[in-house]
Design an enzyme around this catalytic site. Structure first.
Site, PDB file in Angstrom:
ATOM      1  N   ARG A  42       4.606  -7.919   9.338  1.00  0.00           N
ATOM      2  CA  ARG A  42       4.506  -8.288  10.747  1.00  0.00           C
ATOM      3  C   ARG A  42       3.929  -9.685  10.950  1.00  0.00           C
ATOM      4  NH1 ARG A  42       3.609  -2.854  10.262  1.00  0.00           N
ATOM      5  NH2 ARG A  42       1.377  -3.130   9.973  1.00  0.00           N
ATOM      6  N   GLU A  58      -7.295  -0.115   4.371  1.00  0.00           N
ATOM      7  CA  GLU A  58      -7.974   1.074   4.869  1.00  0.00           C
ATOM      8  C   GLU A  58      -7.366   2.380   4.379  1.00  0.00           C
ATOM      9  OE1 GLU A  58      -5.309  -0.294   8.317  1.00  0.00           O
ATOM     10  OE2 GLU A  58      -6.301  -1.127   6.564  1.00  0.00           O
TER      11      GLU A  58
END
Length: 256
Positions: free
Chosen positions: A143, A180
């Site tokens: 992105r 994460e």
């Protein structure tokens, strides 16, 4: 005091002054100011109404405009850059348990579907980047490509993709990182950044900061300097800025 005419364009906490060398360029610049770029001004005398702090959320300035329509210069009122909430903030949606259970995913596809929202985001990124005089824009897969390429194109700069392991065909350097919900490795072509290059890194999300830190290390290893990093969203509770401590960071949407 300046003795010539300039086009004054506010960029973040700075004002970019471009010299106008002829009557034709002065007239043309005035037409631009009255149409597409209403925040710009053609000036002969330029001064700040108050000192500006680095990364100030507002740029306040006052100019003496030389107008071809009237005999006397017009003293413009101080102008404040519009800082209304971004449309993108209302479009980002939360998707629970994606890509793994327990992860709350920030879906930006509605932002990508809105030209108006994208225009606002790209403009903010460019406003942040331009005063830093970058020589290249780096986008992180995937992105970061979506946001980084328009920034590079509008600033007439090379775009450098940072990709995941095994996706780049030429000679590369690599850096591993943790995120994460797992681990990964980033690569960059060895011929994309030269010593002395000034780089802005672009991505959609700052979470733990591992991805951004790895991209920054890649740029540094090739001799470049990371002048700043821009993100659409920051998950501040994950304290990602600590991974890129000392860097100038812009995040448009802070999710605490």
């Amino acid at each position: 005091m300046l003795s010539d005419y300039y086009l004054a364009v506010p960029m973040g906490s700075m004002c970019i002054m471009t010299k106008l060398i002829s009557a034709e360029t002065i007239t043309g610049a005035m037409k631009i100011c009255s149409t597409k770029f209403g925040i710009c001004s053609v000036v002969k005398t330029f001064f700040l109404t108050q000192p500006l702090k680095r990364n100030s959320p507002q740029s306040i300035f006052c100019v003496m405009i030389e107008s071809p329509i009237v005999d006397e210069p017009i003293l413009a009122k101080p102008r404040v850059l519009d800082r209304k909430p971004l449309l993108a903030e209302s479009l980002v949606r939360n998707v629970p348990d994606f890509p793994k259970p327990g992860i709350l995913f920030r879906d930006i596809t509605p932002v990508l579907a809105s030209p108006e929202a994208m225009r606002e985001v790209i403009d903010r990124f460019i406003e942040f980047a331009r005063p830093k005089a970058p020589t290249a824009i780096v986008g992180i897969e995937s992105r970061g490509f979506v946001f980084g390429m328009p920034v590079a194109l509008e600033m007439n700069l090379p775009f450098v993709p940072v990709r995941k392991l095994g996706k780049l065909p030429y000679q590369t350097i690599r850096e591993a990182y943790a995120l994460e919900y797992g681990t990964n490795t980033l690569e960059m072509h060895t011929d994309t950044i030269a010593p002395g290059d000034r780089v802005i890194i672009v991505d959609d999300l700052l979470a733990t900061g591992g991805t951004a830190a790895a991209a920054k290390r890649l740029v540094t290893r090739l001799g470049g300097t990371v002048e700043g990093l821009t993100f659409l969203i920051e998950l501040s509770f994950l304290k990602g800025r600590s991974a890129i401590a000392g860097s100038d960071v812009l995040a448009l949407i802070i999710d605490a």
